[in-house]
Write a protein that holds these residues in place. Structure first.
Motif, PDB file in Angstrom:
ATOM      1  N   GLY A 136      -1.236  -9.647   3.840  1.00 21.72           N
ATOM      2  CA  GLY A 136      -0.880  -8.313   3.388  1.00 21.72           C
ATOM      3  C   GLY A 136      -1.346  -7.247   4.366  1.00 21.72           C
ATOM      4  N   PRO A 137      -0.991  -5.989   4.080  1.00 28.08           N
ATOM      5  CA  PRO A 137      -1.354  -4.880   4.973  1.00 28.08           C
ATOM      6  C   PRO A 137      -2.858  -4.821   5.240  1.00 28.08           C
ATOM      7  CG  PRO A 137       0.207  -4.151   3.306  1.00 28.08           C
ATOM      8  CD  PRO A 137      -0.224  -5.538   2.918  1.00 28.08           C
ATOM      9  N   ILE A 138      -3.204  -4.332   6.435  1.00 25.52           N
ATOM     10  CA  ILE A 138      -4.611  -4.221   6.835  1.00 25.52           C
ATOM     11  C   ILE A 138      -4.981  -2.752   7.006  1.00 25.52           C
ATOM     12  CG2 ILE A 138      -4.646  -6.479   7.945  1.00 25.52           C
ATOM     13  CD1 ILE A 138      -4.250  -5.098  10.643  1.00 25.52           C
ATOM     14  N   SER A 139      -6.263  -2.455   6.903  1.00 25.90           N
ATOM     15  CA  SER A 139      -6.717  -1.076   7.067  1.00 25.90           C
ATOM     16  C   SER A 139      -6.571  -0.639   8.518  1.00 25.90           C
ATOM     17  CB  SER A 139      -8.175  -0.940   6.632  1.00 25.90           C
ATOM     18  OG  SER A 139      -9.027  -1.614   7.549  1.00 25.90           O
ATOM     19  N   GLY A 198       1.520   2.574   6.009  1.00 27.41           N
ATOM     20  CA  GLY A 198       1.811   2.691   4.588  1.00 27.41           C
ATOM     21  C   GLY A 198       0.531   3.051   3.856  1.00 27.41           C
ATOM     22  N   LEU A 199       0.571   3.042   2.534  1.00 25.60           N
ATOM     23  CA  LEU A 199      -0.582   3.432   1.731  1.00 25.60           C
ATOM     24  C   LEU A 199      -0.942   2.349   0.733  1.00 25.60           C
ATOM     25  CD1 LEU A 199       0.247   7.172   0.910  1.00 25.60           C
ATOM     26  CD2 LEU A 199      -1.205   6.285   2.747  1.00 25.60           C
ATOM     27  N   SER A 200      -2.217   2.174   0.503  1.00 25.00           N
ATOM     28  CA  SER A 200      -2.675   1.293  -0.555  1.00 25.00           C
ATOM     29  C   SER A 200      -2.272   1.893  -1.908  1.00 25.00           C
ATOM     30  CB  SER A 200      -4.195   1.142  -0.494  1.00 25.00           C
ATOM     31  OG  SER A 200      -4.692   0.566  -1.689  1.00 25.00           O
ATOM     32  N   LEU A 225       1.051 -11.835  12.207  1.00 23.38           N
ATOM     33  CA  LEU A 225       0.868 -13.025  11.381  1.00 23.38           C
ATOM     34  C   LEU A 225      -0.172 -12.765  10.292  1.00 23.38           C
ATOM     35  CD1 LEU A 225       1.403 -15.995  10.769  1.00 23.38           C
ATOM     36  CD2 LEU A 225      -0.317 -16.587  12.505  1.00 23.38           C
ATOM     37  N   GLN A 226      -1.263 -12.079  10.656  1.00 26.48           N
ATOM     38  CA  GLN A 226      -2.295 -11.762   9.670  1.00 26.48           C
ATOM     39  C   GLN A 226      -1.730 -10.893   8.549  1.00 26.48           C
ATOM     40  OE1 GLN A 226      -6.081 -10.555  11.273  1.00 26.48           O
ATOM     41  NE2 GLN A 226      -6.641  -9.382   9.447  1.00 26.48           N
TER      42      GLN A 226
END
Length: 359
Positions: A19-22, A188-190, A13-14
């Motif tokens: 968006g993607p998290i570290s 994935g990648l930033s 949910l976050q």
């Protein structure tokens, strides 16, 4: 966030909403979420858990560290008050073994202020049961120590702190993230590049698709503790798996029920850890004003402290357990077992000469 959701549902949910998290954020949620994190919910140590640590293998491990601490305390002139802090004390087994032998030294017990840093309520209960006689205090932060030297022990603590990962691409380094693809967690990648010049010299010009891991949490904790040690005197002894020099390569791993497990599966039910960069820790310690000993393997350290002699003495006193004692000895120091995989790091206030390290 809705606590009726599972940890996996909360993480997903976050990601959907923000968006993607570290990788560091993901690790932090998995390990220390207030109610559903790995170290909050259960007892991970032992045969019924996910892993076994050195103190659970043999009493010799803690006993030798107890002698090591007494030696340092004596080098400091046997101060009448000092703090002994363990980071991540597990079940309290290591500290119980340490104090069983260390408190035989006249004056050590009377001078001792025992502090513990722990996030697991279940493990805190076990620590209290084993160590209550020593009147332990559980720290909430690293800013309030009593006067006097501070001696710190950390066994398999730094490897469990959240790391960040970066991947080298033609455009520079990009932070690795955890996102969702078709509802499934994936890496994935930033899109934002980080120039190579921002990376440490040993890795700045690595080959494409190389992964570099950084543990900012470990550096922050050691910096804060190091400044206290530099001011008040003392040392930190950290035993963990890791590498002696800053280098590239992915070491993030998951373990569940004594077997490797996928990092992104079963959040909160899987132990996550990564190898410690001891070179980086040594640099942080020196910047804080400490001296750092040459890194030793666990086998070297325990052998120099006399584990062979201790094993022989225990076997002589308990001949029926001799085979078990020998097996524990070999597991702790064997080059094909824990002896070479685990390293021993020590940083201390100038003027001390900790035992167990190469001159």
């Amino acid at each position: 966030m809705n606590d009726t959701l599972t940890l996996a549902e909360q993480i997903d949910l976050q990601i959907r909403t923000g968006g993607p998290i570290s990788v560091a954020t993901y690790m932090g949620l998995c390990l220390t979420h207030p109610s559903k994190g790995y170290y909050r919910a259960g007892d991970p140590i032992g045969g019924a858990g996910d892993f076994i640590t050195a103190p659970e293998i043999s009493q010799m491990f803690g006993e030798l560290i107890g002698f090591w601490l007494v030696n340092l305390w004596q080098q400091m002139g046997e101060p009448k008050a000092f703090t002994l802090l363990e980071l991540g004390p597990g079940r309290g087994t290591l500290m119980a073994d340490i104090l069983r032998v260390a408190c035989r030294a006249p004056g050590f017990r009377d001078a001792l202020h025992l502090n513990l840093f722990e996030t697991s309520p279940n493990l805190m209960a076990e620590q209290k049961a084993r160590l209550e006689v020593y009147d332990p205090k559980w720290l909430q932060n690293f800013d309030n120590f009593e006067d006097g030297p501070v001696l710190i022990v950390a066994n398999e603590f730094f490897d469990a702190l959240p790391i960040r990962q970066f991947v080298r691409k033609e455009t520079g380094w990009h932070e690795r993230q955890v996102g969702l693809v078709d509802g499934k967690r994936t890496f994935g990648l930033s899109p934002t590049p980080i120039p190579p010049a921002a990376m440490p010299d040993p890795v700045a010009n690595a080959e494409p698709d190389t992964i570099f891991e950084v543990n900012f949490a470990a550096a922050e904790i050691l910096s804060r503790l190091g400044k206290t040690i530099a001011k008040q005197g003392g040392s930190i002894l950290a035993i963990d798996y890791g590498h002696a020099r800053t280098q590239t390569g992915e070491t993030l791993q998951g373990v569940r029920r004594h077997a490797y497990a996928a990092v992104l599966d079963a959040p909160g039910d899987t132990d996550l850890s990564a190898h410690v960069d001891f070179d980086a820790l040594a640099n942080v310690a020196r910047q804080a004003g400490l001296a750092a000993q040459p890194l030793a393997t666990q086998g070297q350290f325990l052998t120099r402290l006399g584990i062979g002699e201790r094993a022989a003495a225990l076997s002589g006193a308990n001949p029926d357990a001799a085979a078990e004692i020998r097996a524990a000895h070999d597991r702790l120091v064997g080059q094909d077992q824990m002896g070479s995989l685990f390293k021993v790091f020590c940083a201390h206030s100038p003027g001390l000469s900790p035992a167990g390290f190469a001159p």
